[in-house]
Design an enzyme around this catalytic site. Structure first.
Site, PDB file in Angstrom:
ATOM      1  N   SER A  70       0.818  -1.207   0.000  1.00  0.00           N
ATOM      2  CA  SER A  70       0.000   0.000   0.000  1.00  0.00           C
ATOM      3  C   SER A  70       0.859   1.268   0.000  1.00  0.00           C
ATOM      4  CB  SER A  70      -0.955  -0.042   1.192  1.00  0.00           C
ATOM      5  OG  SER A  70      -1.918   0.978   1.135  1.00  0.00           O
ATOM      6  N   ASP A  82      -1.014   1.200  -4.027  1.00  0.00           N
ATOM      7  CA  ASP A  82      -1.887   0.210  -4.649  1.00  0.00           C
ATOM      8  C   ASP A  82      -3.229   0.800  -5.060  1.00  0.00           C
ATOM      9  OD1 ASP A  82      -2.920   0.484  -2.068  1.00  0.00           O
ATOM     10  OD2 ASP A  82      -3.475  -1.626  -1.906  1.00  0.00           O
ATOM     11  N   ASP A 137      -2.395   6.190  -3.491  1.00  0.00           N
ATOM     12  CA  ASP A 137      -1.271   5.560  -2.806  1.00  0.00           C
ATOM     13  C   ASP A 137      -0.741   4.444  -3.700  1.00  0.00           C
ATOM     14  OD1 ASP A 137      -3.467   3.910  -2.496  1.00  0.00           O
ATOM     15  OD2 ASP A 137      -2.909   3.233  -0.489  1.00  0.00           O
ATOM     16  N   ASP A 171      -5.834   2.052  -3.572  1.00  0.00           N
ATOM     17  CA  ASP A 171      -7.120   1.806  -2.928  1.00  0.00           C
ATOM     18  C   ASP A 171      -7.569   3.015  -2.109  1.00  0.00           C
ATOM     19  OD1 ASP A 171      -5.369   1.601  -0.789  1.00  0.00           O
ATOM     20  OD2 ASP A 171      -6.173  -0.298  -0.045  1.00  0.00           O
TER      21      ASP A 171
END
Length: 448
Positions: free
Chosen positions: A104, A243, A241, A245
């Site tokens: 992340s 990833d 960010d 999400d």
């Protein structure tokens, strides 16, 4: 040994905490837990696997796919895509499971493993515990035609972008936007979706090389995005960010628009359109008091959960609520996804700007953020932070003095030996003063 899974999968330093051996063994355990009888039966179980661009994801995703295939699971290798894309594709392809390699917003040396059940849903705690119990256990290995196959899944990115444009179909013609992709998983699909929607797109943080993910870029480093929006005369900016999400935003003046403000904007829009289920927004206890006050004025009820998007999602699924999220920018639109989706959030926010004809800073003005101070107190017995009589008495005194102009929240960290003291007040000085005084009480009362 502590619990293997944290609040969002398994995460740590790649090749030290998160090794190829762990990735392989854990994937075998996931295959056995989620694949059911189909792992060794007639109909073959399948999995969708993706990763963010960090270098360690290359060998770790290979290990995950090897583990799944060795357990008789067919694997669709989706390559570099956002976490919500893998969740969506797991559902779309009717796969029994999905796996995402990402840490992340963490720095590049870290990595992590997130798994999804059928339908693209995150795993419940009890399922994670059963998977942990299977790691390293003996099992009968399939041979010959019984082993799984690993197939490239290049269509995954196109499927995901089609999904985003169907979920948020409004046009963005005339909008100029800067996208900071954090050199991460949305570096290609994020800007491309906005171009297809008609926006004029400038990209920063869009050149991943395996080593620069989240490096002074993305949703945890908004200063470059703020500068770029101002210099390029853009209407707004969005930052993902690693990833993708989560999403945070910047208005045309360079002002930050956090997850609470984004939720407020989207909640009001959905409320006006009659799309906000039970006129309810789901947020965590860390959301700013200003959000609660704004939603009350707008006729929107707020349900609060523990910190973590998984708890937001649980509350949403239990009652069918349509919108929820976190101050950090995880926003879930349950009709269109099973997890926070930064690109979808950004699309919905941009479309609200265009359809309303109002600047982002005007829309964000629906709520006023109260100054919020968070103090992390180390070296204390965090498990007593919500039960010690002296601490509770001090909190009660502060709450009485704040009245309806602020609030206090004490909680223990889920990942560190830390007690967290959060205070909101009508001024930064009051918030800081009360937070510091309560932190001192926690140190004195709960010192180890």
């Amino acid at each position: 040994m502590g619990r293997l899974f944290g609040t969002d999968g398994v995460r740590g330093l790649a090749n030290k905490d998160i090794t190829a051996e762990l990735a392989l063994d854990l994937s075998v355990a996931v295959a056995h837990e989620l694949g059911g009888q189909s792992v060794f039966g007639g109909a073959r179980a399948s999995a969708v696997v993706g990763r963010d661009p960090r270098a360690s994801g290359e060998f770790l995703s290979a290990a995950v796919m090897a583990g799944l295939a060795s357990a008789g699971v067919d694997v669709l290798d989706a390559g570099v895509l956002p976490t919500p894309a893998i969740a969506y594709l797991t559902k779309r392809m009717n796969a029994e499971m999905g796996a995402m390699l990402s840490a992340s917003h963490n720095a590049m040396p870290d990595n992590g493993l997130k798994f999804f059940a059928s339908g693209g849903h995150k795993l419940a705690d009890e399922i994670e515990d059963r998977i942990s119990g299977r790691v390293g256990s003996d099992w009968d290995r399939p041979t010959g035609a019984g082993v799984g196959r690993i197939l490239p899944f290049g269509r995954g990115a196109e499927f995901y972008m089609e999904h985003l444009l169907q979920a948020a179909p409004g046009r963005l013609d005339g909008l100029r936007i800067v996208i900071d992709a954090a050199h991460g998983a949305a570096s290609e699909v994020g800007p491309e979706v906005f171009r297809r929607a008609g926006a004029t797109v400038d990209v920063i943080g869009g050149d991943p090389n395996g080593l620069n993910i989240n490096d002074d870029a993305g949703s945890t480093h908004l200063d470059k995005l703020q500068e770029a929006v101002r210099l390029r005369g853009a209407d707004m900016g969005v930052a993902f960010d690693g990833d993708a999400d989560r999403c945070l935003a910047v208005d045309a003046r360079g002002g930050q628009v956090d997850g609470d403000q984004i939720m407020a904007i989207l909640a009001v829009a959905m409320h006006e359109r009659g799309e906000l289920q039970d006129d309810t927004l789901v947020a965590t206890v860390m959301s700013n008091l200003g959000l609660l006050q704004a939603m009350e004025r707008e006729g929107v009820h707020v349900v609060q959960t523990a910190v973590g998007d998984r708890y937001v999602l649980e509350a949403m699924r239990s009652r069918g609520y349509s919108l929820g999220g976190e101050q950090s920018g995880h926003v879930i639109m349950l009709e269109h996804g099973t997890t926070g989706d930064g690109v979808l959030t950004a699309l919905a926010l941009a479309q609200r700007v265009v359809s309303s004809g109002r600047a982002l800073h005007e829309l964000a003005g629906v709520m006023t953020r109260l100054p919020q101070v968070l103090v992390n107190v180390r070296g204390v017995d965090k498990d007593r932070v919500d039960s010690d009589e002296g601490v509770l008495a001090a909190v009660g005194q502060v709450e009485q003095e704040l009245g309806d102009q602020g609030r206090v929240l004490l909680r223990k960290s889920g990942t560190e030996a830390v007690a967290r003291v959060m205070v909101e007040a009508d001024s930064q000085e009051r918030a800081q003063g009360y937070a510091d005084s309560l932190a001192q009480v926690v140190r004195e009362r709960l010192a180890l």
